[in-house]
Design an enzyme around this catalytic site. Structure first.
Site, PDB file in Angstrom:
ATOM      1  N   HIS A   1     -10.590  -2.650   3.228  1.00 29.83           N
ATOM      2  CA  HIS A   1     -10.147  -4.000   2.846  1.00 29.83           C
ATOM      3  C   HIS A   1     -11.149  -5.043   3.375  1.00 29.83           C
ATOM      4  CE1 HIS A   1      -5.927  -2.079   3.106  1.00 29.83           C
ATOM      5  NE2 HIS A   1      -6.191  -2.253   1.831  1.00 29.83           N
TER       6      HIS A   1
ATOM      7  N   LYS B   1       9.560  -1.943  -0.302  1.00 29.64           N
ATOM      8  CA  LYS B   1       8.666  -0.884   0.179  1.00 29.64           C
ATOM      9  C   LYS B   1       8.991  -0.651   1.644  1.00 29.64           C
ATOM     10  CE  LYS B   1       4.445  -1.271  -2.581  1.00 29.64           C
ATOM     11  NZ  LYS B   1       3.038  -1.683  -2.571  1.00 29.64           N
TER      12      LYS B   1
ATOM     13  N   ARG C   1     -11.451   1.982  -6.007  1.00 22.12           N
ATOM     14  CA  ARG C   1     -12.180   3.015  -5.274  1.00 22.12           C
ATOM     15  C   ARG C   1     -12.535   4.174  -6.194  1.00 22.12           C
ATOM     16  NH1 ARG C   1      -7.368   3.317  -1.208  1.00 22.12           N
ATOM     17  NH2 ARG C   1      -6.504   3.211  -3.296  1.00 22.12           N
TER      18      ARG C   1
ATOM     19  N   SER D   1      -4.725   2.745   3.266  1.00 23.87           N
ATOM     20  CA  SER D   1      -3.786   2.536   4.369  1.00 23.87           C
ATOM     21  C   SER D   1      -2.919   3.779   4.555  1.00 23.87           C
ATOM     22  CB  SER D   1      -2.898   1.328   4.084  1.00 23.87           C
ATOM     23  OG  SER D   1      -3.683   0.176   3.954  1.00 23.87           O
TER      24      SER D   1
HETATM   25  O1  PNS Z   1      -1.763  -3.148  -1.589  1.00 23.12           O
HETATM   26  P1  PNS Z   1      -0.872  -2.941  -2.772  1.00 23.12           P
HETATM   27  O2  PNS Z   1       0.480  -2.415  -2.320  1.00 23.12           O
HETATM   28  O3  PNS Z   1      -1.502  -2.092  -3.828  1.00 23.12           O
HETATM   29  O4  PNS Z   1      -0.625  -4.389  -3.399  1.00 23.12           O
HETATM   30  C1  PNS Z   1       0.200  -4.556  -4.501  1.00 23.12           C
HETATM   31  C2  PNS Z   1       0.524  -6.058  -4.695  1.00 23.12           C
HETATM   32  C3  PNS Z   1       1.171  -6.621  -3.450  1.00 23.12           C
HETATM   33  C4  PNS Z   1      -0.751  -6.807  -4.972  1.00 23.12           C
HETATM   34  C5  PNS Z   1       1.469  -6.176  -5.926  1.00 23.12           C
HETATM   35  O5  PNS Z   1       2.563  -5.328  -5.738  1.00 23.12           O
HETATM   36  C6  PNS Z   1       1.948  -7.607  -6.153  1.00 23.12           C
HETATM   37  O6  PNS Z   1       1.201  -8.410  -6.652  1.00 23.12           O
HETATM   38  N1  PNS Z   1       3.189  -7.890  -5.747  1.00 23.12           N
HETATM   39  C7  PNS Z   1       3.787  -9.201  -5.894  1.00 23.12           C
HETATM   40  C8  PNS Z   1       4.840  -9.223  -7.000  1.00 23.12           C
HETATM   41  C9  PNS Z   1       4.178  -9.338  -8.365  1.00 23.12           C
HETATM   42  O7  PNS Z   1       3.497 -10.279  -8.680  1.00 23.12           O
HETATM   43  N2  PNS Z   1       4.379  -8.288  -9.182  1.00 23.12           N
HETATM   44  C10 PNS Z   1       3.814  -8.205 -10.490  1.00 23.12           C
HETATM   45  C11 PNS Z   1       2.390  -7.675 -10.427  1.00 23.12           C
HETATM   46  S1  PNS Z   1       1.786  -7.390 -12.029  1.00 23.12           S
END
Ligand code: PNS
Length: 172
Positions: free
Chosen positions: A22, A46, A98, A136
């Protein structure tokens, strides 16, 4: 003379916890954008290892030193990323890619975010080659099972993992 409009990027994630992968992305993003807001998602639903506040503080601790500079800030958010991007007036949403396996989910998310906030374009960056295998989830798995993660995460995260796993007891 009119001042140039700043290019702002938002880099969202669960960051449970932040890894060197990150950080590699954040550093790369600072080369492309005037300001980078790292947005730690509450990720309600989560089952995270570190809670929301811990993940924010770990990210803040990880980017407080050079080369991240004062052009990187950290916020926590809940709700839609698209709403946050609009509120921040971000022109870009940064996500890491990645491997091919990342692509499908990232592609779906990018298109949905484009529909919800047309003004913010998703930009995919690749971490330094040394971190391509890192996530992670892998870091937590290695740490929980007694493996060494010193080279994979910033120092403050290594300490936090040790503390949470009860491994920071000083020998008498
Ligand atoms: O590190 P991650 O878990 O892959 O991140 C995912 C994240 C937090 C970027 C995604 O779940 C998110 O944007 N969540 C906020 C809610 C939202 O906007 N959902 C619609 C995404 S298309």
């Amino acid at each position: 003379m009119a001042t140039k409009k700043k290019n702002l990027a938002v880099y969202p994630g669960s960051f449970d916890p932040v890894t060197n992968g990150h950080l590699s992305l954040i550093e790369r993003a600072t080369h492309l954008f005037d300001e980078v807001t790292v947005a730690v998602s509450m990720s309600a639903g989560k089952n995270t290892f570190f809670d929301f506040e811990e993940r924010i503080q770990l990210m803040k601790g990880a980017v407080e030193k050079k080369p991240y500079s004062d052009r990187v800030r950290v916020v926590g958010f809940e709700g839609l990323l698209a709403d946050l991007a609009r509120q921040l007036k971000a022109t870009a949403i940064i996500r890491g890619l990645r491997a091919v396996s990342d692509f499908e989910y990232e592609f779906q998310m990018a298109l949905m975010n484009r529909k919800l906030a047309r003004e913010a374009e998703t930009v995919f960056l690749m971490p330094a080659l040394s971190w391509v295998y890192l996530s992670s989830t892998i870091v937590k798995d290695v740490a929980i099972n007694g493996g060494e993660v010193t080279d994979l995460v910033p120092n403050n995260v290594k300490k936090a993992l040790d503390k949470k796993l009860g491994r920071n007891k000083k020998k008498k």
